[in-house]
Design an enzyme around this catalytic site. Structure first.
Site, mmCIF file in Angstrom:
data_model
loop_
_atom_site.group_PDB
_atom_site.id
_atom_site.type_symbol
_atom_site.label_atom_id
_atom_site.label_comp_id
_atom_site.label_asym_id
_atom_site.label_seq_id
_atom_site.Cartn_x
_atom_site.Cartn_y
_atom_site.Cartn_z
ATOM 1 N N CYS A 67 79.453 -33.855 15.743
ATOM 2 C CA CYS A 67 78.722 -33.017 14.788
ATOM 3 C C CYS A 67 79.778 -32.219 14.019
ATOM 4 C CB CYS A 67 77.661 -32.140 15.468
ATOM 5 S SG CYS A 67 78.266 -30.783 16.478
ATOM 6 N N HIS A 100 90.234 -35.524 35.031
ATOM 7 C CA HIS A 100 89.740 -34.469 35.916
ATOM 8 C C HIS A 100 88.224 -34.309 35.908
ATOM 9 C CE1 HIS A 100 93.776 -32.043 36.181
ATOM 10 N NE2 HIS A 100 93.917 -33.321 36.484
#
Ligand code: RB5
Length: 144
Positions: A67, A100
């Protein structure tokens, strides 16, 4: 075989989405869920579209959302428990979002991130495996 990657944006991310569709042509089969132009639309609609396809997709399926800032569409996408959407503005963030956080959605801001940086983010997102281990326990606390 090419990797299928879903992609969607609102009007603020439309130009960068179109640029992304031309990237990684040898390795990625893009599935474009809209928007289809830069006419004004609502970003939650496109976050919902991607969340819906990820719900029933094979394990490890990835997607990209764009966006204007990347903020609204990542907030909307992360309302779904099976979505780990990571808003990234650098290659290192994209790499860490996989290593991670086991992110399954890369989020970019079309008004924030230039095409060259977006391409680096995309490559890091697509090519970095999840490290698992201690990170898996933390991700499970969010997603399960
Ligand atoms: C649309 O103008 C803009 O608000 C949207 O693309 C996004 O930046 C929202 O977070």
């Amino acid at each position: 075989m090419k990797e299928k990657i879903y992609i969607a944006s609102d009007h603020g991310g439309y130009a960068l989405k179109q640029a992304l569709l031309g990237m990684c042509a040898d390795t990625v089969e893009w599935v474009d869920l809209g928007a289809e132009s830069d006419a004004r639309v609502d970003y939650p609609v496109y976050a919902d579209k991607v969340a819906e396809v990820l719900k029933d997709a094979p394990q490890g399926q990835k997607a990209v959302l764009v966006c204007g800032s990347g903020i609204g569409i990542s907030i909307a996408a992360n309302r779904y428990r099976w979505v780990n959407a990571a808003l990234c503005t650098s290659e290192e963030m994209a790499q860490l979002s996989r290593a991670h956080n086991n992110a399954n959605v890369l989020v970019l801001g079309g008004r924030i991130t230039d095409e060259a940086t977006a391409e680096k983010c995309l490559n890091a997102f697509l090519n970095t495996p999840f490290e698992g281990g201690r990170h898996a326990q933390r991700v499970a606390m969010i997603t399960e």
